[in-house]
Design an enzyme around this catalytic site. Sequence first.
Site, PDB file in Angstrom:
ATOM      1  N   TYR A  40       0.856  -1.201   0.000  1.00 31.16           N
ATOM      2  CA  TYR A  40       0.000   0.000   0.000  1.00 31.16           C
ATOM      3  C   TYR A  40       0.888   1.245   0.000  1.00 31.16           C
ATOM      4  O   TYR A  40       1.127   1.838   1.053  1.00 31.16           O
ATOM      5  CB  TYR A  40      -0.896   0.020   1.234  1.00 31.16           C
ATOM      6  CG  TYR A  40      -1.814  -1.175   1.394  1.00 31.16           C
ATOM      7  CD1 TYR A  40      -2.841  -1.426   0.488  1.00 31.16           C
ATOM      8  CD2 TYR A  40      -1.676  -2.032   2.478  1.00 31.16           C
ATOM      9  CE1 TYR A  40      -3.696  -2.506   0.652  1.00 31.16           C
ATOM     10  CE2 TYR A  40      -2.527  -3.117   2.661  1.00 31.16           C
ATOM     11  CZ  TYR A  40      -3.533  -3.350   1.739  1.00 31.16           C
ATOM     12  OH  TYR A  40      -4.371  -4.423   1.910  1.00 31.16           O
ATOM     13  N   ASP A  47      -7.101   4.850   6.997  1.00 33.59           N
ATOM     14  CA  ASP A  47      -5.789   4.488   7.540  1.00 33.59           C
ATOM     15  C   ASP A  47      -5.088   5.727   8.086  1.00 33.59           C
ATOM     16  O   ASP A  47      -4.510   5.708   9.179  1.00 33.59           O
ATOM     17  CB  ASP A  47      -4.904   3.892   6.448  1.00 33.59           C
ATOM     18  CG  ASP A  47      -5.330   2.519   5.988  1.00 33.59           C
ATOM     19  OD1 ASP A  47      -4.641   1.543   6.315  1.00 33.59           O
ATOM     20  OD2 ASP A  47      -6.347   2.430   5.281  1.00 33.59           O
ATOM     21  N   GLN A 112     -14.084   6.549   1.869  1.00 36.33           N
ATOM     22  CA  GLN A 112     -13.952   5.480   2.860  1.00 36.33           C
ATOM     23  C   GLN A 112     -14.678   5.901   4.130  1.00 36.33           C
ATOM     24  O   GLN A 112     -15.068   7.062   4.270  1.00 36.33           O
ATOM     25  CB  GLN A 112     -12.464   5.185   3.153  1.00 36.33           C
ATOM     26  CG  GLN A 112     -11.897   4.064   2.322  1.00 36.33           C
ATOM     27  CD  GLN A 112     -10.525   3.612   2.795  1.00 36.33           C
ATOM     28  OE1 GLN A 112      -9.711   4.409   3.247  1.00 36.33           O
ATOM     29  NE2 GLN A 112     -10.241   2.331   2.664  1.00 36.33           N
ATOM     30  N   GLY A 172     -14.205  -0.036   3.197  1.00 39.87           N
ATOM     31  CA  GLY A 172     -12.992  -0.372   3.924  1.00 39.87           C
ATOM     32  C   GLY A 172     -12.908  -1.844   4.252  1.00 39.87           C
ATOM     33  O   GLY A 172     -11.845  -2.349   4.599  1.00 39.87           O
ATOM     34  N   ASP A 174     -13.235  -4.664   2.334  1.00 38.65           N
ATOM     35  CA  ASP A 174     -13.295  -4.900   0.896  1.00 38.65           C
ATOM     36  C   ASP A 174     -14.056  -6.148   0.458  1.00 38.65           C
ATOM     37  O   ASP A 174     -14.923  -6.080  -0.410  1.00 38.65           O
ATOM     38  CB  ASP A 174     -11.877  -4.982   0.331  1.00 38.65           C
ATOM     39  CG  ASP A 174     -11.073  -3.716   0.572  1.00 38.65           C
ATOM     40  OD1 ASP A 174     -11.443  -2.929   1.455  1.00 38.65           O
ATOM     41  OD2 ASP A 174     -10.067  -3.523  -0.110  1.00 38.65           O
ATOM     42  N   ARG A 206      -6.021 -13.028   0.639  1.00 37.27           N
ATOM     43  CA  ARG A 206      -6.489 -11.908  -0.166  1.00 37.27           C
ATOM     44  C   ARG A 206      -7.797 -12.243  -0.883  1.00 37.27           C
ATOM     45  O   ARG A 206      -8.187 -13.405  -0.984  1.00 37.27           O
ATOM     46  CB  ARG A 206      -5.415 -11.536  -1.208  1.00 37.27           C
ATOM     47  CG  ARG A 206      -4.094 -11.091  -0.608  1.00 37.27           C
ATOM     48  CD  ARG A 206      -4.231  -9.785   0.130  1.00 37.27           C
ATOM     49  NE  ARG A 206      -4.571  -8.688  -0.782  1.00 37.27           N
ATOM     50  CZ  ARG A 206      -4.858  -7.453  -0.386  1.00 37.27           C
ATOM     51  NH1 ARG A 206      -4.858  -7.137   0.884  1.00 37.27           N
ATOM     52  NH2 ARG A 206      -5.155  -6.522  -1.277  1.00 37.27           N
ATOM     53  N   TYR A 360      -8.542 -11.856   4.598  1.00 33.50           N
ATOM     54  CA  TYR A 360      -8.880 -10.441   4.588  1.00 33.50           C
ATOM     55  C   TYR A 360     -10.102 -10.150   5.469  1.00 33.50           C
ATOM     56  O   TYR A 360     -10.051 -10.408   6.671  1.00 33.50           O
ATOM     57  CB  TYR A 360      -9.063  -9.995   3.134  1.00 33.50           C
ATOM     58  CG  TYR A 360      -8.601  -8.574   2.860  1.00 33.50           C
ATOM     59  CD1 TYR A 360      -7.453  -8.061   3.459  1.00 33.50           C
ATOM     60  CD2 TYR A 360      -9.296  -7.743   1.998  1.00 33.50           C
ATOM     61  CE1 TYR A 360      -7.028  -6.765   3.205  1.00 33.50           C
ATOM     62  CE2 TYR A 360      -8.874  -6.457   1.718  1.00 33.50           C
ATOM     63  CZ  TYR A 360      -7.743  -5.963   2.328  1.00 33.50           C
ATOM     64  OH  TYR A 360      -7.330  -4.682   2.070  1.00 33.50           O
ATOM     65  N   TRP A 361     -11.212  -9.641   4.940  1.00 26.42           N
ATOM     66  CA  TRP A 361     -12.337  -9.228   5.775  1.00 26.42           C
ATOM     67  C   TRP A 361     -13.376 -10.317   5.983  1.00 26.42           C
ATOM     68  O   TRP A 361     -14.485 -10.034   6.435  1.00 26.42           O
ATOM     69  CB  TRP A 361     -12.993  -7.982   5.170  1.00 26.42           C
ATOM     70  CG  TRP A 361     -12.169  -6.757   5.399  1.00 26.42           C
ATOM     71  CD1 TRP A 361     -11.258  -6.210   4.562  1.00 26.42           C
ATOM     72  CD2 TRP A 361     -12.164  -5.935   6.570  1.00 26.42           C
ATOM     73  NE1 TRP A 361     -10.683  -5.093   5.123  1.00 26.42           N
ATOM     74  CE2 TRP A 361     -11.231  -4.908   6.364  1.00 26.42           C
ATOM     75  CE3 TRP A 361     -12.873  -5.972   7.781  1.00 26.42           C
ATOM     76  CZ2 TRP A 361     -10.969  -3.920   7.305  1.00 26.42           C
ATOM     77  CZ3 TRP A 361     -12.619  -4.982   8.712  1.00 26.42           C
ATOM     78  CH2 TRP A 361     -11.680  -3.973   8.483  1.00 26.42           C
ATOM     79  N   GLU A 404      -1.134  -6.241   9.542  1.00 28.21           N
ATOM     80  CA  GLU A 404      -2.346  -5.584   9.053  1.00 28.21           C
ATOM     81  C   GLU A 404      -3.596  -6.125   9.757  1.00 28.21           C
ATOM     82  O   GLU A 404      -4.481  -5.377  10.156  1.00 28.21           O
ATOM     83  CB  GLU A 404      -2.465  -5.797   7.548  1.00 28.21           C
ATOM     84  CG  GLU A 404      -3.637  -5.098   6.885  1.00 28.21           C
ATOM     85  CD  GLU A 404      -3.668  -5.328   5.378  1.00 28.21           C
ATOM     86  OE1 GLU A 404      -4.577  -4.783   4.726  1.00 28.21           O
ATOM     87  OE2 GLU A 404      -2.786  -6.045   4.847  1.00 28.21           O
TER      88      GLU A 404
END
Length: 431
Positions: A40, A47, A112, A172, A174, A206, A360-361, A404
């Site tokens: 990133y 962020d 965001q 945010g 994703d 990811r 990830y999320w 992260e």
Amino acid sequence: MTTNVNQVHALETAALIKKAQETLVANDLGGYTVPTHGLYPFQWNWDSAITALGWKHFDEPRAWQEIEVLFDGQWDNGMVPHILFHQDSTTYFPGPDIWGSDKRVKSTSISQPPVVATVMKDMLDSADDKAFATEKVKSLFSSLVDYHLWWYKERDPLNTGLVVSYHPWESGMDNSPAWDEALNDVPCVDWEYERRDLGHVNSAQRPHKSEYDRFLFLVDFFKKHKFDSEIIFNECPYKVNDVGIISILHRGSKDILALGETLGIEDARLDVIAQRIALTESAINTLWCPDAEYFYCRNVLTDTLCKVRTSAGMLTVFAGLADEKQKDILNSKAKQWNEASQFCMASTHPEESRYEPQRYWRGPIWLHINWMIALGFEAEGFQETADKLRNDCRALVDLSGYYEYFNPETGEGCGGKDFSWTAAIALHWLL
């Protein structure tokens, strides 16, 4: 023995503080902080706001500079983009050429979650140099109001009380499973591209290619229609009431009114903010599912709730949008949720069929989300729940450092290493 244990703990804390500060300094590109190098390489909206909280603990001027540089990329219509491309980089995709915006500061064309207002209030309330912080808030206040009014005007032109999101990246969160059905109705792009994220992070952590294909179709859609807000509102194939954005916006709007009162700022636009706050409070229960007793996001195009339990629903407590009965219910659910994995709070409930603890999320723990949820429960008197969240997050940092996000089953750090907002939340909340 107790003294020795305390001494060890103090030394460990001191080492973590030093490492967190070094992480922010290493990620500083001169006025703005990248989340992490490589993966990133630009300035991300929320962020950056969260990262300012970390800077505040050892360099207040630098913390306010972070916010100033973020607002330097604000569009004329009030939007603060989700990414500002201050300089070129070959390690990230999609870059400014794909987004196609022609602004003075190259950027994306979506926003965001607007946590920056809450961050600014926190920074003012806890400032060592009150006069300096007051000056900074006053200089940024009009831009902050413009940003919130953009959300209300452009993303809720029908005055429903619930703003819409046009892209999963805007949330945010994703690739949250809450977006699956809505995203399935978005076409895939018909051109080839090379993802850069998989060169930095294991693909198991990811989003899938099928999601990226649709993410990029939406980017093309915005560019094709020249970012015309009316056309996009009427024709976008992805429109979601994201309870996370709605909650963070609502909390931030209340914090804007509090800042205005504290600083004696008279601005007629604050009356509009107050009206929108009331409108959201009257509409929020349309996202409450009585059967599940939980707040869900909603697919606006099909008028159906996205019935997957994600941590975004807990942010209604942080926002003050849950009523007394709902707060009790959510606290009970949070306790059960927190016991369903080794560490808490997983971003998707571990009992959901779509739960993936490393991807990830779709399951991992994010410290900044847990911080907001804990603030909400603490403010409502649910201290045990808030303490559990804080203690588990501290344990994650002790175990794995400043990643992260984290696997809630093992505590393993996932995603980018030496991550700015994780280090910042550790400085602000845990250490």
